[in-house]
Design an enzyme around this catalytic site. Structure first.
Site, PDB file in Angstrom:
ATOM      1  N   PRO A  73      32.164   2.977   0.994  1.00 16.34           N
ATOM      2  CA  PRO A  73      33.167   3.766   0.259  1.00 16.34           C
ATOM      3  C   PRO A  73      33.879   4.770   1.169  1.00 16.34           C
ATOM      4  O   PRO A  73      34.949   5.268   0.830  1.00 16.34           O
ATOM      5  CB  PRO A  73      32.352   4.497  -0.819  1.00 16.34           C
ATOM      6  CG  PRO A  73      31.043   3.797  -0.890  1.00 16.34           C
ATOM      7  CD  PRO A  73      30.809   3.170   0.449  1.00 16.34           C
ATOM      8  N   GLU A 100      22.014   4.624  -1.393  1.00 15.63           N
ATOM      9  CA  GLU A 100      22.944   5.685  -1.007  1.00 15.63           C
ATOM     10  C   GLU A 100      23.685   5.364   0.284  1.00 15.63           C
ATOM     11  O   GLU A 100      24.687   5.989   0.609  1.00 15.63           O
ATOM     12  CB  GLU A 100      22.208   7.027  -0.876  1.00 15.63           C
ATOM     13  CG  GLU A 100      21.931   7.701  -2.207  1.00 15.63           C
ATOM     14  CD  GLU A 100      23.160   7.791  -3.112  1.00 15.63           C
ATOM     15  OE1 GLU A 100      24.094   8.521  -2.745  1.00 15.63           O
ATOM     16  OE2 GLU A 100      23.179   7.115  -4.156  1.00 15.63           O
ATOM     17  N   ARG A 138      42.580 -16.345   3.999  1.00 14.37           N
ATOM     18  CA  ARG A 138      43.938 -16.793   3.647  1.00 14.37           C
ATOM     19  C   ARG A 138      44.850 -16.773   4.864  1.00 14.37           C
ATOM     20  O   ARG A 138      45.837 -17.497   4.916  1.00 14.37           O
ATOM     21  CB  ARG A 138      44.538 -15.906   2.562  1.00 14.37           C
ATOM     22  CG  ARG A 138      43.828 -16.012   1.221  1.00 14.37           C
ATOM     23  CD  ARG A 138      44.541 -15.219   0.148  1.00 14.37           C
ATOM     24  NE  ARG A 138      45.803 -15.816  -0.232  1.00 14.37           N
ATOM     25  CZ  ARG A 138      47.001 -15.416   0.148  1.00 14.37           C
ATOM     26  NH1 ARG A 138      47.125 -14.388   0.938  1.00 14.37           N
ATOM     27  NH2 ARG A 138      48.082 -16.026  -0.257  1.00 14.37           N
ATOM     28  N   ASP A 153      53.695 -14.492   0.333  1.00 10.26           N
ATOM     29  CA  ASP A 153      52.858 -13.377  -0.101  1.00 10.26           C
ATOM     30  C   ASP A 153      52.859 -12.245   0.911  1.00 10.26           C
ATOM     31  O   ASP A 153      52.758 -11.091   0.538  1.00 10.26           O
ATOM     32  CB  ASP A 153      51.421 -13.843  -0.370  1.00 10.26           C
ATOM     33  CG  ASP A 153      51.317 -14.626  -1.672  1.00 10.26           C
ATOM     34  OD1 ASP A 153      52.242 -14.524  -2.489  1.00 10.26           O
ATOM     35  OD2 ASP A 153      50.313 -15.324  -1.860  1.00 10.26           O
TER      36      ASP A 153
HETATM   37  C1  21W Z   1      28.531   3.403  -3.915  1.00 10.15           C
HETATM   38  C2  21W Z   1      27.086   3.153  -2.043  1.00 10.15           C
HETATM   39  C3  21W Z   1      28.356   4.793  -3.860  1.00 10.15           C
HETATM   40  C4  21W Z   1      26.904   4.535  -1.996  1.00 10.15           C
HETATM   41  C5  21W Z   1      29.255  10.974  -3.140  1.00 10.15           C
HETATM   42  C6  21W Z   1      28.131  11.461  -2.508  1.00 10.15           C
HETATM   43  C7  21W Z   1      31.348  -0.822   0.018  1.00 10.15           C
HETATM   44  C8  21W Z   1      32.319   0.164  -1.862  1.00 10.15           C
HETATM   45  C9  21W Z   1      31.091  -0.142  -1.163  1.00 10.15           C
HETATM   46  C10 21W Z   1      27.879   2.587  -3.019  1.00 10.15           C
HETATM   47  C11 21W Z   1      27.541   5.354  -2.908  1.00 10.15           C
HETATM   48  C12 21W Z   1      33.440  -0.300  -1.140  1.00 10.15           C
HETATM   49  C13 21W Z   1      27.554   9.760  -3.688  1.00 10.15           C
HETATM   50  C14 21W Z   1      34.941   0.481  -2.710  1.00 10.15           C
HETATM   51  C15 21W Z   1      32.590   0.844  -3.079  1.00 10.15           C
HETATM   52  C16 21W Z   1      29.697   0.174  -1.517  1.00 10.15           C
HETATM   53  C17 21W Z   1      28.056   1.101  -3.081  1.00 10.15           C
HETATM   54  C18 21W Z   1      27.328   6.850  -2.860  1.00 10.15           C
HETATM   55  C19 21W Z   1      26.701   8.703  -4.296  1.00 10.15           C
HETATM   56  N1  21W Z   1      28.839   9.922  -3.884  1.00 10.15           N
HETATM   57  N2  21W Z   1      34.751  -0.152  -1.563  1.00 10.15           N
HETATM   58  N3  21W Z   1      27.099  10.675  -2.906  1.00 10.15           N
HETATM   59  N4  21W Z   1      33.889   0.976  -3.449  1.00 10.15           N
HETATM   60  N5  21W Z   1      29.401   0.720  -2.701  1.00 10.15           N
HETATM   61  N6  21W Z   1      27.225   7.394  -4.157  1.00 10.15           N
HETATM   62  O1  21W Z   1      31.719   1.299  -3.823  1.00 10.15           O
HETATM   63  O2  21W Z   1      28.800  -0.053  -0.735  1.00 10.15           O
HETATM   64  S1  21W Z   1      32.989  -1.063   0.297  1.00 10.15           S
END
Ligand code: 21W
Length: 212
Positions: A73, A100, A138, A153
């Site tokens: 994320p 996490e 793709r 695209d």
């Molecule tokens: C979701 C892992 C949340 C850890 C703030 C502080 C990979 C992903 C993922 C995940 C947390 C992607 C927190 C878009 C996604 C992924 C799992 C941490 C607790 N927040 N692209 N602590 N969204 N997600 N959460 O979730 O591994 S690419």
């Protein structure tokens, strides 16, 4: 019949354009319980993936030409130009997080870049890896039957595709736009452009501004 055995991904594999190896970090755990996670230093919720199984798993498949992507994320958000860049790499290693996250030392030792697929929360990195590889293949020559579709695209990136219609000419009281059945190619192209622009402007005005 897993998620890698469908549609274009399957076709690209059958054609020898790509191949996948799935690596499970649990196979690299050293204790009899196959532990791959532990409690975070400094406290906080959840569990963290230990560095050793992650590093060993990556090194078991790493080549001199590998590019290691950590789906996280906290990464830069995936778009078409990043997909194109990744498609030019000869060997990708996609690292998926869980819980996490992954111990920061494993990331700093092994990862080349962190990529997110958008601003929403998934339960793991695995669905993000599937999205990324689908979007990347793709761009590999031979994956898509109609190279025109890929070109369109990416050419028209920043603008939506137009609406599509097929037979019958009337369905549940709804007609196909007259112009599409006119055989007038100039008018048809004009209609498609206008229709796509209008829809894009309504739903994604940010895309229009970007492409100007
Ligand atoms: C979701 C892992 C949340 C850890 C703030 C502080 C990979 C992903 C993922 C995940 C947390 C992607 C927190 C878009 C996604 C992924 C799992 C941490 C607790 N927040 N692209 N602590 N969204 N997600 N959460 O979730 O591994 S690419």
């Amino acid at each position: 019949m897993g998620p890698l055995d469908v549609s274009m991904i399957k076709r690209a594999q059958d054609r020898g354009i790509i191949s996948f190896d799935l690596v499970n970090i649990r196979d690299f755990a050293l204790d009899k319980h196959k532990t791959v996670d532990d409690r975070p230093y400094g406290g906080g919720p959840g569990m963290v993936l230990k560095p050793q199984p992650v590093v060993d798993a990556i090194r078991s498949v790493r080549r001199a030409d590998s590019h290691v992507v950590y789906l996280s994320p906290q990464g830069r958000v995936l778009n078409a130009s990043i997909c194109k860049e990744l498609a030019e790499r000869s060997h990708l290693i996609l690292l998926c997080g869980h819980y996490e996250g992954i111990d920061a030392r494993a990331v700093s030792l092994e990862v080349d870049e962190e990529i997110s697929i958008g601003d929403y929360v998934l339960t793991s990195g695995a669905p993000a890896a599937l999205v990324l590889l689908d979007a990347v293949i793709r761009f590999l020559p031979g994956t898509i039957g109609h190279p025109e579709a890929v070109k369109q695209d990416s050419f028209e990136e920043g603008i939506f595709d137009n609406l599509h219609y097929t037979r019958p000419p009337e369905f549940e009281g709804l007609s196909v736009p007259e112009v599409l059945m006119s055989g007038h190619h100039g008018e048809i192209e004009k209609w498609k452009k206008k229709q796509a622009l209008e829809k894009t402007g309504k739903v994604r005005p940010d895309l229009i501004r970007q492409s100007l």
